[in-house]
Design an enzyme around this catalytic site. Sequence first.
Site, PDB file in Angstrom:
ATOM      1  N   LYS A 172      57.132  35.316  17.817  1.00  0.00           N
ATOM      2  CA  LYS A 172      56.900  33.883  18.016  1.00  0.00           C
ATOM      3  C   LYS A 172      56.939  33.146  16.688  1.00  0.00           C
ATOM      4  O   LYS A 172      57.434  32.005  16.600  1.00  0.00           O
ATOM      5  CB  LYS A 172      55.562  33.658  18.708  1.00  0.00           C
ATOM      6  CG  LYS A 172      55.185  32.182  18.894  1.00  0.00           C
ATOM      7  CD  LYS A 172      56.220  31.411  19.717  1.00  0.00           C
ATOM      8  CE  LYS A 172      55.877  29.915  19.804  1.00  0.00           C
ATOM      9  NZ  LYS A 172      54.667  29.651  20.576  1.00  0.00           N
ATOM     10  N   LYS A 240      49.735  24.185  12.720  1.00  0.00           N
ATOM     11  CA  LYS A 240      48.928  25.403  12.831  1.00  0.00           C
ATOM     12  C   LYS A 240      49.821  26.638  12.838  1.00  0.00           C
ATOM     13  O   LYS A 240      49.544  27.643  12.153  1.00  0.00           O
ATOM     14  CB  LYS A 240      48.074  25.346  14.105  1.00  0.00           C
ATOM     15  CG  LYS A 240      47.208  26.568  14.371  1.00  0.00           C
ATOM     16  CD  LYS A 240      47.879  27.616  15.257  1.00  0.00           C
ATOM     17  CE  LYS A 240      48.196  27.080  16.629  1.00  0.00           C
ATOM     18  NZ  LYS A 240      48.766  28.140  17.508  1.00  0.00           N
TER      19      LYS A 240
END
Length: 297
Positions: A172, A240
């Site tokens: 990811k 983030k």
Amino acid sequence: MSERVGFVGLGIMGAGMAANLLRAGFDVVVHNRTAARAEALVAKGAQAAASPRELAERCDVVFTCVSDTPDVEQVLFGPDGLAEGLRAGSLVVDASTVSPQATRDWAERLAGTDVAFLDAPVSGGSEGAAKGTLSIMVGGEAGTVERARPFLDAMGATITHVGPVGAGQTCKLVNQILVVVSMLGVAEALVFAKAGGLDLDKTIAAVKGGAAGSWMLANRGPQVIADDWRPGFTIDLQQKDLRLVLEAADELGVPAITTATISHLYRTLQREGLGGEGNHALVKAIEHLAGIQARQD
């Protein structure tokens, strides 16, 4: 479909994912820290749980999709967390985007109580979550992946078992590097096109089907030129994820030069109060430098 599935975290991604589990005919229990977010799913047939612990007590398979590493830690092991209600033989699937190392640690802790764990972060934006067309990158044991596959198939169009626990999260982060670098290219190209006097709709149509085409160009380019900053994924969440990329790159000893630059550009937008806008608002940082807005006239 005999296993009852729980879903914790009904934000911009989780709400759509849980809704697709319901559409596929699964018996679904949901929980969200802000309970009101569960109401729409309850109206569609889901059951609500008052805490992660209660949800775990009622379910065989539990999905989590929350914002950051500390949030998953809290949902799993905090007071009234999932770990207090999970039974031996249960399965936890984390669809959040979080630290690969923390993921491996959680799997090890849960394995001590005979609870299986998969990391299964997703890509495809809120559109993919709503339509059930997400790309899902799964880390864990092959047999456990097959157990989870019926649920994953309800939420995603592309399910890829990429390796052991933690590999899903690492994959990811690869995805997030490509997303932001692609968006930077889209931003620079659209500002360039506007400065050159081109029709932006026609420019996107001309290039998106060729070698320059990308998901970000096709899906976010039109939003940019329409002055539409609704998030498929917010700047705050994207930032983030970039923090996670840069932390992992430091651990691995590899350069992440463009990713670091983009993180700094996003930081300038956050300081302007734009953290809740879609990650395609990266273009605003380039527009500021150029003194040109990439909007269709």
